[in-house]
Design an enzyme around this catalytic site. Sequence first.
Site, short mmCIF file in Angstrom:
data_model
loop_
_atom_site.label_atom_id
_atom_site.label_comp_id
_atom_site.label_asym_id
_atom_site.label_seq_id
_atom_site.Cartn_x
_atom_site.Cartn_y
_atom_site.Cartn_z
N LYS A 66 0.98 -1.19 -0.05
CA LYS A 66 0.14 -0.21 -0.06
C LYS A 66 0.78 1.30 0.10
O LYS A 66 2.08 1.17 0.50
CB LYS A 66 -0.82 0.11 1.45
CG LYS A 66 -1.92 -0.84 1.28
CD LYS A 66 -2.80 -0.89 2.50
CE LYS A 66 -3.98 -1.53 2.60
NZ LYS A 66 -5.17 -1.61 1.58
N ARG B 222 -10.71 -11.32 2.26
CA ARG B 222 -11.26 -12.04 1.39
C ARG B 222 -10.79 -13.52 1.38
O ARG B 222 -11.57 -14.46 1.61
CB ARG B 222 -11.87 -11.83 0.14
CG ARG B 222 -10.77 -11.56 -0.88
CD ARG B 222 -11.17 -10.53 -2.24
NE ARG B 222 -11.09 -9.34 -1.76
CZ ARG B 222 -11.58 -8.34 -2.69
NH1 ARG B 222 -11.86 -8.86 -4.10
NH2 ARG B 222 -11.54 -7.18 -2.50
N1 BES Z 1 -8.27 -3.66 4.26
C1 BES Z 1 -8.40 -3.13 3.05
C2 BES Z 1 -9.67 -2.22 3.04
C3 BES Z 1 -9.59 -1.09 3.53
C4 BES Z 1 -9.51 0.22 2.92
C5 BES Z 1 -10.11 -1.15 4.93
C6 BES Z 1 -9.69 1.48 3.45
C7 BES Z 1 -10.33 0.29 5.37
C8 BES Z 1 -10.07 1.64 4.74
C9 BES Z 1 -8.59 -4.16 2.11
O1 BES Z 1 -7.63 -5.30 2.60
C10 BES Z 1 -7.80 -3.93 0.72
O2 BES Z 1 -6.80 -3.40 0.93
N2 BES Z 1 -8.78 -3.97 -0.27
C11 BES Z 1 -8.13 -3.25 -1.54
C12 BES Z 1 -8.60 -4.42 -2.42
C13 BES Z 1 -8.05 -4.16 -3.80
C14 BES Z 1 -6.86 -4.57 -3.86
C15 BES Z 1 -9.19 -5.00 -4.86
C16 BES Z 1 -8.67 -2.06 -1.73
O3 BES Z 1 -10.06 -1.75 -1.27
O4 BES Z 1 -7.91 -1.05 -2.09
MN MN Z 2 -5.66 -5.22 1.93
#
Ligand code: BES
Ligand code: MN
Length: 491
Positions: free
Chosen positions: A274, A348
């Site tokens: 990230k 997921r």
């Molecule tokens: N933990 C994150 C989702 C999230 C984002 C929670 C912002 C709280 C605040 C999740 O694991 C994630 O990183 N999701 C990705 C999925 C993508 C790679 C398809 C996302 O939402 O960017």
């Molecule tokens: Mn994630």
Amino acid sequence: MLVKIEKKSILDIEADVIVVSLLEGVKTPGGVTGIVDKAFNNIISNFVIAKEKFEGKYGSIYQLPLVDCGKKIFITGLGKQSEFTYTKIRDLSAKVVRLCNKEGNAEKVVSILQGAGVAGLCPQRCAQMITEGAISGTYAFDKYKSDKKENTLKEFIIAEIDEEKFKKAEEGVKKGIITGEAVNRARNLINESSQYLYPETLAEYAVANSGVKTTVYNKDQIKEMGMNAFLAVGQGSVHEPKFIHMEYKPENAKKKIAIVGKGITFDAGGLDLKPPSSMLTMRDDMSGAAAVISTMKAISELKPNVEVHAVVAACENMPSGSAYKPGDVIIAKTGRSIEIDNTDAEGRVTLADALAYAEELGVDEIIDIATLTGACMVALGTVASGIMGNNDEKIKEFIEVANKAGERFWQMPMFEEYGDLLKSDIADTKNTGGRNGGASAAGIFLSKFIKNTPWIHLDIAGTAFLDKANSEGIKNATAVGVRSLIKYIAD
Ligand code: BES
Ligand code: MN
Ligand code: ZN
């Protein structure tokens, strides 16, 4: 802080602050506010309303010092009667408590049963909301601050003299205390740094504090149980993953339910790292886990006639030489193969195995709660959480119960086409298909790991952790979901 209700007149209870309220536009206060007004020479009607022009706008609080007795009266504005809600009662109550502690000289406050007088709302629900708000109003995460502000307020008393209202309200206070404390406990877990809060310490916390039988499985046992998807996500971390199963089993339960919480104690994104701004608050990625652990404790206290299982697959999503990689193919517990398209769509992948485990318990219903997708946050902001599932009736019911608990959920679609994005050339499914429609695609992904048990999925990515205080005055961890889960299971 102790919250309690007494069957006495508000004037007969010793306190530093007396809390009464006014609906917007009222010139002559009625109900208990009217009684207090008369007891103090019409000071509210003649001075606060007529001279000071206090209008009773929602959220406003007029602080009236009583010179001769050293007490204060707080007059809270309830706003327009037509726009008044239970949630507003809760938020106002939190505000009152914060104000008392800020003033620093109140130890005891006595309040009317806000909402149950002239506004005519249900005494039990009003009492529960006042109690939850009051307890929420004491919350601060200051364990790492050297100048901690002690809360001066020690007692919050609700006064209600009417026998019937008192009885109902008493029940509300009891539930309010259990729920309010569950919410604050979950906030503590979520706000805790991932430096201290990792799978092992989260599991230890659950064993000590869930209030129910708790079994923790280590890496080898997780492997034996076939949870390769869960293991893959955790394999890049120096912290060993832990699988936590909590059980509340009353005799002759009328139904069996499983609640599953996403338990990523830190989500760096894995090798699909990230960017810094997105990673900053990712200690909150176990908000679902905190919610189910905290809910179990409340369940153990409320003792509903429902068998409840809480399940958490706890691990860290880190980049390292041992981390799982884009393009990896993993065989999940159900036998389905997953191609890893993006290591940051890890929640997921862990839930795939946790949901399969929950279904094997033979429950009548499964609810998962997860900070799952940024897409859900983009869609609904911080105002509502997303809800999906394979059973529209249960989803509707949950939304209604949640509303009564003071939390908002909004149904996101699960049209089949969202699943097209997940088609893989080499496996049964990919774990993500890009950003568009991301919340729904994640929902479809999860649905593939449940055979036929009614299932509800709660996406709390946007509501779990706030960088600006909400209407309740809460910043950072909100513990969203706790109130709804407790009410849904135990009411
Ligand atoms: N933990 C994150 C989702 C999230 C984002 C929670 C912002 C709280 C605040 C999740 O694991 C994630 O990183 N999701 C990705 C999925 C993508 C790679 C398809 C996302 O939402 O960017
Ligand atoms: Mn994630
Ligand atoms: Zn995550």
